[in-house]
Design a protein around this motif. Sequence first.
Motif, PDB file in Angstrom:
ATOM      1  N   ASN A  93     -17.735 -23.697  17.413  1.00 22.36           N
ATOM      2  CA  ASN A  93     -16.688 -23.467  17.665  1.00 22.36           C
ATOM      3  C   ASN A  93     -16.072 -21.889  17.158  1.00 22.36           C
ATOM      4  OD1 ASN A  93     -14.234 -23.729  19.805  1.00 22.36           O
ATOM      5  ND2 ASN A  93     -13.085 -24.152  17.963  1.00 22.36           N
ATOM      6  N   GLY A 115     -21.490 -27.473  26.268  1.00 25.21           N
ATOM      7  CA  GLY A 115     -20.752 -28.527  25.968  1.00 25.21           C
ATOM      8  C   GLY A 115     -21.073 -29.543  27.222  1.00 25.21           C
ATOM      9  N   LYS A 116     -20.320 -30.658  27.136  1.00 23.62           N
ATOM     10  CA  LYS A 116     -20.507 -31.625  28.144  1.00 23.62           C
ATOM     11  C   LYS A 116     -19.873 -31.021  29.427  1.00 23.62           C
ATOM     12  CE  LYS A 116     -19.129 -36.517  28.954  1.00 23.62           C
ATOM     13  NZ  LYS A 116     -18.475 -37.651  28.357  1.00 23.62           N
ATOM     14  N   GLY A 118     -18.039 -30.999  32.961  1.00 26.54           N
ATOM     15  CA  GLY A 118     -16.858 -31.371  33.413  1.00 26.54           C
ATOM     16  C   GLY A 118     -16.054 -31.170  32.357  1.00 26.54           C
ATOM     17  N   THR A 119     -15.961 -30.585  31.121  1.00 26.86           N
ATOM     18  CA  THR A 119     -15.166 -30.595  30.164  1.00 26.86           C
ATOM     19  C   THR A 119     -14.948 -29.050  29.691  1.00 26.86           C
ATOM     20  OG1 THR A 119     -16.476 -30.869  28.190  1.00 26.86           O
ATOM     21  CG2 THR A 119     -15.587 -32.946  29.170  1.00 26.86           C
ATOM     22  N   PRO A 120     -13.964 -28.513  29.341  1.00 24.40           N
ATOM     23  CA  PRO A 120     -13.829 -27.133  28.798  1.00 24.40           C
ATOM     24  C   PRO A 120     -14.577 -27.019  27.378  1.00 24.40           C
ATOM     25  CG  PRO A 120     -12.074 -27.913  28.708  1.00 24.40           C
ATOM     26  CD  PRO A 120     -12.541 -28.980  29.168  1.00 24.40           C
ATOM     27  N   SER A 121     -14.863 -28.048  26.516  1.00 26.17           N
ATOM     28  CA  SER A 121     -15.182 -27.893  25.261  1.00 26.17           C
ATOM     29  C   SER A 121     -16.489 -27.223  24.980  1.00 26.17           C
ATOM     30  CB  SER A 121     -15.131 -29.305  24.678  1.00 26.17           C
ATOM     31  OG  SER A 121     -13.869 -29.972  24.623  1.00 26.17           O
ATOM     32  N   THR A 123     -19.494 -27.064  22.529  1.00 25.90           N
ATOM     33  CA  THR A 123     -19.865 -28.085  21.350  1.00 25.90           C
ATOM     34  C   THR A 123     -21.408 -27.773  20.764  1.00 25.90           C
ATOM     35  OG1 THR A 123     -20.465 -29.769  22.737  1.00 25.90           O
ATOM     36  CG2 THR A 123     -18.326 -29.945  21.740  1.00 25.90           C
ATOM     37  N   ARG A 168     -23.070 -27.593  31.888  1.00 26.13           N
ATOM     38  CA  ARG A 168     -22.830 -27.584  30.499  1.00 26.13           C
ATOM     39  C   ARG A 168     -22.932 -26.312  29.723  1.00 26.13           C
ATOM     40  NH1 ARG A 168     -28.139 -31.465  30.117  1.00 26.13           N
ATOM     41  NH2 ARG A 168     -28.680 -30.304  32.017  1.00 26.13           N
ATOM     42  N   LYS A 170     -21.385 -23.016  29.176  1.00 30.00           N
ATOM     43  CA  LYS A 170     -19.986 -22.650  29.228  1.00 30.00           C
ATOM     44  C   LYS A 170     -19.610 -21.440  29.284  1.00 30.00           C
ATOM     45  CE  LYS A 170     -18.748 -26.879  29.149  1.00 30.00           C
ATOM     46  NZ  LYS A 170     -18.385 -27.777  30.239  1.00 30.00           N
TER      47      LYS A 170
END
Length: 179
Positions: A93, A115-116, A118-121, A123, A168, A170
Amino acid sequence: MQRITFFLLLTILFASCNDRENNFTEIECPDEICARAFKFAELYKETGMQYELGGQSPLRSAGIDCSGLVVMCYKYALVDTKYRLLFGDASVNAIYTNYSTPTKFPRRGDLIFMGKAGTPSVTHIAIFDKTENEKVYFIDSTQKDDNNDGVYEINGVTARNYEKNDGRIKAYGKMRLAY
């Protein structure tokens, strides 16, 4: 053994050449440094380096994680240059938000933030290789048990790919350096 010796020598050389002056200009990573970082990622892959959370070591037995791989490859790529990283160590991050510039057109050695789906994260981080036949190719360090059987199908530094539109992925980024 030869590769371990090579990594140790580079670490010693890097430590002896590292100048921590405070006056610098922040720039996007030049093409030649990105290409060198990618070559070091390939060397890590060839050694069979295993995954270790928090790992950032040149020693095969110690292991390395995704951000450790990126940091070490760039540190090695910067040896004997006029550039240096803006940080000593950083999380995925932190690299994403503080030490890279977004790009839509990555070149070999640039960064892929993941990242995973469906998420904005963000990782996970990898080193970009190429886009070909609607696939994005990269080198990263991870550990995956796809079958949930306790056996890791992926464990360490590997070359992999995702579909270009995989959720995945991003963002892509260019490492920023001190000059």
